[in-house]
Write an enzyme that holds these catalytic residues in place. Structure first.
Site, PDB file in Angstrom:
ATOM      1  N   GLY A   1       0.832  -1.208   0.000  1.00 59.45           N
ATOM      2  CA  GLY A   1       0.000   0.000   0.000  1.00 59.45           C
ATOM      3  C   GLY A   1       0.859   1.246   0.000  1.00 59.45           C
TER       4      GLY A   1
ATOM      5  N   LYS B   1       3.374  -0.448  -9.930  1.00 61.08           N
ATOM      6  CA  LYS B   1       3.319   1.021  -9.791  1.00 61.08           C
ATOM      7  C   LYS B   1       4.723   1.616  -9.856  1.00 61.08           C
ATOM      8  CE  LYS B   1       4.861   1.128  -5.399  1.00 61.08           C
ATOM      9  NZ  LYS B   1       6.036   1.806  -4.884  1.00 61.08           N
TER      10      LYS B   1
ATOM     11  N   THR C   1       3.633   7.045  -5.021  1.00 64.15           N
ATOM     12  CA  THR C   1       4.972   6.831  -5.594  1.00 64.15           C
ATOM     13  C   THR C   1       5.249   7.793  -6.743  1.00 64.15           C
ATOM     14  OG1 THR C   1       4.518   4.519  -5.098  1.00 64.15           O
ATOM     15  CG2 THR C   1       6.604   4.972  -6.118  1.00 64.15           C
TER      16      THR C   1
ATOM     17  N   ASN D   1      11.961   5.323  -6.830  1.00 63.68           N
ATOM     18  CA  ASN D   1      11.674   5.078  -8.248  1.00 63.68           C
ATOM     19  C   ASN D   1      11.453   6.397  -8.985  1.00 63.68           C
ATOM     20  OD1 ASN D   1      11.447   2.022  -8.781  1.00 63.68           O
ATOM     21  ND2 ASN D   1      10.456   2.311  -6.797  1.00 63.68           N
TER      22      ASN D   1
HETATM   23  O1  LIG Z   1       6.458   1.512  -2.244  1.00 65.36           O
HETATM   24  C1  LIG Z   1       6.723   2.596  -1.789  1.00 65.36           C
HETATM   25  C2  LIG Z   1       5.704   3.481  -1.212  1.00 65.36           C
HETATM   26  O2  LIG Z   1       4.472   2.865  -1.086  1.00 65.36           O
HETATM   27  C3  LIG Z   1       8.128   3.082  -1.860  1.00 65.36           C
HETATM   28  O3  LIG Z   1       8.396   3.479  -3.145  1.00 65.36           O
HETATM   29  P1  LIG Z   1       9.909   3.691  -3.639  1.00 65.36           P
HETATM   30  O4  LIG Z   1      10.543   2.321  -3.598  1.00 65.36           O
HETATM   31  O5  LIG Z   1       9.805   4.261  -4.993  1.00 65.36           O
HETATM   32  O6  LIG Z   1      10.557   4.625  -2.651  1.00 65.36           O
END
Ligand SMILES: O=C(CO)COP(=O)(O)O
Ligand SMILES: NC(=O)C1=CN([C@@H]2O[C@H](COP(=O)(O)OP(=O)(O)OC[C@H]3O[C@@H](n4cnc5c(N)ncnc54)[C@H](OP(=O)(O)O)[C@@H]3O)[C@@H](O)[C@H]2O)C=CC1
Length: 351
Positions: free
Chosen positions: A141, A196, A253, A261
């Site tokens: 989540g 995502k 994200t 990411n």
């Molecule tokens: O899954 C995440 C937030 O829900 C973390 O995302 P990142 O790995 O891009 O930092």
């Protein structure tokens, strides 16, 4: 109802393992936080900090660092697996060699394994013998570790083929700052959480190229469309993609400065090479490997995933990010919902 206190093993002392250990400790559980890095274990136990991953945070006494996996697992009924997807088989192999009594494993990672195309719960079932595995649960989540560790309001979902195990994990974690829902759709929860990251990389790239909010909204919406198409074809409930592990995680994200990411994509859009970006990140960027896996899944399930496909070419075939955007914008005319509707129709015919 009185919350049952338990000693819980958290494997992986990166950002997410440490933040989740804090949630469990806030709920008065004792946490054994295992790291493969002895120096980090010393830091956790001597200074009650984990400066590399959560520099602002002081860890409570209930969180104890462990360097020995065998000691970590002694007498444990619940294991939280919080290492990057790439490390999962290695850690499961170590557990298999040590653990004798059955336990529940809740993984919190977001990825798909390239080539085998397995989701993480499938990898766990492949690596651990049935008699050891009481249940497999996934927790996923919109939840950046940085905000969870500051006790900011956060919502996540747990899913399992055994929903009573999912409810137990829900009870372990839920509190005033960390609200945990359940959803029985394991495929949808894992696909949404993993894919995502691809869209977050792409959203970061458009930012790096200097494009604005229209491009970001387009990527998020059309990204969700292709995630929903693939997930639905794989057997997920399409409604899951409008929940926390779908649109929820996509929003956080693609829009947060905390996202590795998104930040990686942003640097790519500004002209850095993938090698330069990954070298400087110091933390996992799951979307890169997941792009490869999703590209392969799209072929296997014969699903159109144009954003994933263009990102694949940017990451692995030297295509320029600008050219990739141009290709996406020049695609043939299409109906917004047609492809998903066709997949749902096919499913109805098969049922
Ligand atoms: O899954 C995440 C937030 O829900 C973390 O995302 P990142 O790995 O891009 O930092
Ligand atoms: N950070 C977040 O906000 C969130 C992350 N996630 C997911 O959680 C998973 C873990 O991410 P996160 O904690 O952020 O990643 P980090 O990069 O912050 O930390 C990864 C941790 O795993 C350790 N590790 C790496 N390889 C191995 C190995 N082979 N054996 C044992 N330990 C290993 C690293 O050790 P070392 O320090 O030695 O490299 C580090 O402690 C990912 O799938 C991510 O998508 C999900 C939700 C939120």
């Amino acid at each position: 109802m009185q919350l049952q206190k338990e000693t819980i093993a958290v494997l992986g002392a990166g950002s997410w393992g440490t933040a989740l250990a804090l949630v469990l400790a806030d709920n008065s559980h004792e946490v054994r936080l295992w790291s493969h890095n002895e120096e980090q274990v010393k830091e956790i136990n001597q200074y009650h900090t984990n400066k590399k991953y959560l520099p602002e945070i002081v860890l409570p006494e209930l969180i104890v660092g462990y360097a020995s996996l065998s000691d970590t697992l002694t007498g444990i009924k619940t294991v939280i697996l919080a290492v990057p997807t790439k490390a999962i088989r290695e850690v499961l192999g170590k557990i298999r060699a040590i653990q004798k009594s059955p336990f529940t494993i809740a993984h919190v990672s977001k990825g798909i394994e390239p080539d085998t195309l397995l989701r993480i719960t499938e990898m766990i079932k492949e690596e651990l013998p049935e008699q050891l595995l009481e249940s497999v649960v996934v927790l996923s989540g919109p939840s950046h570790a940085e905000e969870v560790s500051l006790r900011q309001p956060t919502t996540v979902t747990v899913s399992s083929e055994n929903m009573s195990a999912a409810s137990k994990v829900q009870d372990l974690f839920i509190n005033q700052n960390f609200r945990v829902y359940t959803n029985p759709d394991v495929i949808g929860v894992e696909i949404g959480g993993a894919l995502k990251n691809i869209i977050a990389l792409a959203a970061g790239i458009t930012n790096g190229l200097g494009y604005g909010d229209n491009a970001k909204a387009a990527l998020m919406t059309r990204g969700l469309a292709e995630i929903s198409r693939l997930g639905t074809k794989m057997g997920a409930n399409p409604l899951t993609f409008s929940g926390l592990t779908g649109i929820g995680d996509l929003i956080v994200t693609c829009t947060s400065v905390h996202s590795r990411n998104w930040r990686a994509g942003n640097l790519l859009g500004k002209g850095k090479t993938l090698e330069e970006v990954l070298e400087n990140m110091g933390m996992v960027v799951e979307g890169v490997r997941t792009t490869k896996a999703a590209y392969q899944l799209a072929k296997k399930y014969d699903v159109k995933m144009p954003i994933t496909s263009e990102l694949y070419d940017v990451l692995f075939n030297g295509k320029s990010a600008k050219d990739a955007v141009d290709v996406l914008m020049a695609r043939g005319k299409t109906d917004e919902m047609e492809d998903l509707t066709n997949i749902l129709d096919e499913r109805n015919v098969e049922a």
